[in-house]
Design a protein around this motif. Structure first.
Motif, PDB file in Angstrom:
ATOM      1  N   LYS A  17     -14.354   5.894  22.055  1.00  0.00           N
ATOM      2  CA  LYS A  17     -14.338   5.194  20.720  1.00  0.00           C
ATOM      3  C   LYS A  17     -15.539   4.366  20.733  1.00  0.00           C
ATOM      4  O   LYS A  17     -16.053   3.510  21.611  1.00  0.00           O
ATOM      5  CB  LYS A  17     -13.298   4.058  20.814  1.00  0.00           C
TER       6      LYS A  17
ATOM      7  N   LYS B 297     -18.265   1.643  19.367  1.00  0.00           N
ATOM      8  CA  LYS B 297     -18.252   0.118  19.097  1.00  0.00           C
ATOM      9  C   LYS B 297     -19.398  -0.391  18.225  1.00  0.00           C
ATOM     10  O   LYS B 297     -19.202  -1.293  17.230  1.00  0.00           O
ATOM     11  CB  LYS B 297     -17.965  -0.708  20.191  1.00  0.00           C
TER      12      LYS B 297
ATOM     13  N   ASN C 129     -22.603  -2.978  14.271  1.00  0.00           N
ATOM     14  CA  ASN C 129     -21.184  -2.707  14.784  1.00  0.00           C
ATOM     15  C   ASN C 129     -20.593  -1.793  13.850  1.00  0.00           C
ATOM     16  O   ASN C 129     -21.090  -1.762  12.714  1.00  0.00           O
ATOM     17  CB  ASN C 129     -20.672  -4.127  14.697  1.00  0.00           C
TER      18      ASN C 129
ATOM     19  N   SER D 104     -16.921   0.794  13.246  1.00  0.00           N
ATOM     20  CA  SER D 104     -15.451   1.222  13.515  1.00  0.00           C
ATOM     21  C   SER D 104     -15.243   2.486  13.788  1.00  0.00           C
ATOM     22  O   SER D 104     -14.031   3.028  14.151  1.00  0.00           O
ATOM     23  CB  SER D 104     -14.552   0.337  12.797  1.00  0.00           C
ATOM     24  N   SER D 105     -16.152   3.416  13.431  1.00  0.00           N
ATOM     25  CA  SER D 105     -15.800   4.851  13.767  1.00  0.00           C
ATOM     26  C   SER D 105     -17.145   5.792  13.944  1.00  0.00           C
ATOM     27  O   SER D 105     -18.188   5.300  13.418  1.00  0.00           O
ATOM     28  CB  SER D 105     -15.002   5.391  12.564  1.00  0.00           C
TER      29      SER D 105
ATOM     30  N   ASP E  83     -18.667   6.259  10.688  1.00  0.00           N
ATOM     31  CA  ASP E  83     -19.476   4.995   9.872  1.00  0.00           C
ATOM     32  C   ASP E  83     -20.828   4.877  10.744  1.00  0.00           C
ATOM     33  O   ASP E  83     -21.701   4.519   9.868  1.00  0.00           O
ATOM     34  CB  ASP E  83     -18.804   3.619  10.403  1.00  0.00           C
TER      35      ASP E  83
END
Length: 368
Positions: free
Chosen positions: A266, A268, A278, A280-281, A284
């Motif tokens: 995952k 970050k 930063n 979230s995916s 992104d």
């Protein structure tokens, strides 16, 4: 119209059922069930007895004047149904009847007479009133024999789905064994995709014959599946995981290059030119990298159209060429977003090269 559940309970509790004649089965079992399923058993337009097909008479026919008629052949309770199915299905086939039932009041065998294969293969459902539980019996009768289900076509549609799934289950082991003996190119391509996307092997340098040889030599037992899974080890792993709870505060966060294998990771954040972003995916991250580069080098946007996978482009002006297209900001170019973490990492490396950057300019912060 009586309640189906009550009718089934009554039939289940009938201690004389197995001694009934054919006529008694018809009136005390079949017609009661049909009535509770919404059929007008007194209307010959809905339920017609002694329906003639050449020299043969079918005991009951539902919707005799409808193209979706249903044949029901009735035998006495003690009769073995096996020896009667061929005759019923032969006449159903000749008459072009899609749906037929053979029953002795206790056992109900449901058929799709027009399907291929021997008669046994055309049987898609069995109901046993003595053995099956009431809920299962009522659900099956409602789904496959209620007036509403027959008239709407739901019954035949569901029956064909069951038949199709049974056929697929039978042939899957055969198909898989054939693939192993003579590997299909699609399977070879899938393995190449994994080698390319996850382990960064150049697809042009991968020897396909090596993969084909591996698949041919692969010995695998399809049935039972228990041979593929060690039940004891599964239990041990479960107990170990249960006894060793993960403390979220102890999870290590690491910084990786874009060449890392990010499967099951995952994201970050990522770093570009010493700036932290930063996200979230993984999607992104891809979009942010594109945004940063296009702000700096808008004149290079069309170079993205040269980036392609083995079978499809990653960027296109025609969104129909992509599985999950997303329009890039204020441009006429779409980007593919249906991608794995490793695919996004690879595409990000390619994008950086196209825009004249070294791939190590981007670092990724991720956890497993």
């Amino acid at each position: 119209m009586s309640n189906l559940n009550s009718v089934i309970k009554e039939i289940k509790g009938d201690t004389d059922l197995e001694n009934y004649s054919e006529a008694e089965i018809k009136h005390r079992v079949i017609l009661k069930i049909l009535n509770s399923l919404g059929w007008d058993i007194f209307s010959p337009k809905e339920v017609k007895p002694e329906y003639s097909v050449e020299s043969y008479k079918v005991d009951l026919v539902l919707l005799p004047y409808n193209k979706d008629k249903v044949f029901i052949e009735i035998k006495r309770a003690s009769e073995d149904l096996e020896k009667h199915q061929e005759q019923l299905l032969n006449y159903a086939f000749r008459e072009g009847v899609n749906f037929a039932i053979l029953t002795n009041g206790i056992d109900w065998w449901f058929y799709l007479p027009l399907k291929e294969g021997d008669w046994k293969k055309r049987k898609f459902l069995i109901i046993n009133i003595k053995i099956d539980d009431i809920d299962k019996i009522t659900d099956n009768f409602k789904e496959f024999l209620s007036k509403d289900s027959i008239l709407s076509g739901r019954a035949i549609k569901k029956a064909e789905e069951i038949y199709r799934n049974k056929e697929i289950e039978k042939i899957l082991p055969e198909i898989f064994q054939k693939i192993l003996k003579k590997p299909d190119e699609l399977l070879v391509d899938i393995i190449i995709d994994y080698l390319n996307d996850i382990y960064n092997y150049d697809e042009k340098e991968i020897d396909k014959s090596l993969i084909r040889k591996f698949l041919k030599n692969l010995e695998i037992s399809i049935n039972p599946i228990k041979q593929l899974i060690n039940e004891d080890s599964l239990k041990n792993n479960y107990n170990a995981n249960r006894n060793n709870k993960i403390n979220i505060n102890n999870i290590d966060t690491n910084i990786y290059s874009l060449n890392y294998n990010f499967a099951n990771h995952k994201i970050k954040a990522f770093y570009f030119e010493n700036e932290k972003y930063n996200v979230s995916s993984w999607k992104d991250m891809l979009l942010k990298i594109l945004e940063l580069l296009l702000k700096k080098h808008p004149e290079k946007i069309n170079l993205l159209l040269n980036l392609k996978g083995r079978k499809r482009p990653y960027f296109s002006k025609n969104k129909l060429e992509l599985r999950e297209p997303l329009k890039l900001f204020n441009t006429d170019i779409y980007v593919e977003t249906n991608l794995s973490a490793n695919q996004i990492a690879k595409i990000s490396r390619d994008i950086l090269k196209v825009f004249g950057y070294l791939e190590n300019i981007v670092k990724v912060e991720a956890t497993k």
